[in-house]
Design an enzyme around this catalytic site. Sequence first.
Site, PDB file in Angstrom:
ATOM      1  N   ASN A   1      22.198 -36.804 -32.645  1.00 49.48           N
ATOM      2  CA  ASN A   1      22.930 -37.034 -33.349  1.00 49.48           C
ATOM      3  C   ASN A   1      22.356 -37.468 -34.803  1.00 49.48           C
ATOM      4  OD1 ASN A   1      25.314 -36.350 -35.270  1.00 49.48           O
ATOM      5  ND2 ASN A   1      26.521 -37.082 -33.567  1.00 49.48           N
ATOM      6  N   HIS A  11      27.204 -29.086 -35.933  1.00 42.91           N
ATOM      7  CA  HIS A  11      26.528 -29.842 -35.615  1.00 42.91           C
ATOM      8  C   HIS A  11      26.360 -30.481 -34.440  1.00 42.91           C
ATOM      9  CE1 HIS A  11      27.015 -34.195 -35.913  1.00 42.91           C
ATOM     10  NE2 HIS A  11      27.461 -34.328 -34.816  1.00 42.91           N
ATOM     11  N   CYS A  50      30.043 -36.751 -39.739  1.00 42.95           N
ATOM     12  CA  CYS A  50      29.451 -35.267 -39.510  1.00 42.95           C
ATOM     13  C   CYS A  50      29.957 -34.176 -39.814  1.00 42.95           C
ATOM     14  CB  CYS A  50      29.742 -35.636 -37.990  1.00 42.95           C
ATOM     15  SG  CYS A  50      29.141 -37.304 -37.203  1.00 42.95           S
TER      16      CYS A  50
END
Length: 325
Positions: free
Chosen positions: A280, A250, A112
């Site tokens: 996500n 993020h 990520c």
Amino acid sequence: QGKVRIRSVGKYIPQRILTNEDLTEWLDTSDEWITSRTGIKQRHISTTENTSDLCTEAALKALDKVKVKAEEVGLIIVATMSPDAHSPSVACTVQSNIQAENAMAFDINAACSGFVYACSVAEKMLSVGPYQYALVIGGEVMSKVVDWKDRSTAVLFGDGAGCVLLEKNNHTHNFIGEDIHADGSRGQSLTSGEVAVNNLLTSGNEVNPYLQMNGRDIFDFVVRSVPKSITEVVEANQLRLEEVDFFLLHQANARLIKAVSKKLKQPIEKFPKNIDKYGNTSAASIPILLEELITNGDIQLGSNQTIVLTGFGGGLTWGSLLIKL
Ligand code: ACO
């Protein structure tokens, strides 16, 4: 050394939406659990398109907005933890799809944090290398790496791609500072796509190929590391947190974003979110968010606004870029 600026952005999200309610058809979960723990209301899930397809569309949009031709691009970097294959890289497939025949192309995997890592690398390569334009893409089809029988992870992730087009120029340098880290000793907190050694000399080794995550460990790691990284990159460049217009984190969890804003004592309005719509999307989440903020006018290229982009995730990896637009 040339200066490097963000010239354009693009995103591509697969069409099919699965709401939290939809997931209850397959999983023992509820809209209430998912919303209260994560802030996620829905995610987009690819039915046919692979990571390179999403990345290709995002790249074409970024190029088209400013009428830069694919053959002018010298560098393509794709950040992904869900590539089409180990080889060819997603970046090479994108290079072929958009006919960027003059570009070198490779993937980066920092989970990520991948987009932050990829921007850091691309900016330096563009600055000193013989390239005029770089496409930096974060793209993921996370729906193919999660275990759809594991409700504790499956509900969290979504698919999508975002892209920035970087340009070398003589007057504007957007990239003011960076603070980027890794801690491989904690790598087992989030694993995905493990491949066992099975060959003619050994067989029967089994691993779980799906994404596995210790959510609590990751939560603690983020709350401890991310505010520190943001503070360090801002202060190392003689700025105060108050002078930063937006912190683009993020999009892993709305509660995490709130915890970071609280720890930094900065208003939550400076931490834009779209996790409710996309879940996500790993390396894609920051460029997708950036694209949306530029499209809606909150962030303007050439405006002198100061923003921080912060990624965190598997590896473990984390890091922040300080950008003056
Ligand atoms: N629906 C209903 N119940 C669930 C679900 C679900 N989807 N998932 C888990 N539960 C249950 C568990 O079984 C558990 O039940 P039990 O108490 O009877 O055993 C209970 O809910 C609590 O589970 P926890 O895992 O302890 O829940 P927690 O409050 O820690 O929240 C979460 C989990 C949301 C994953 C949280 O830990 C978190 O956000 N961590 C950070 C993760 C993250 O940010 N990852 C991304 C970074 S890395 C990357 O992006 C690739």
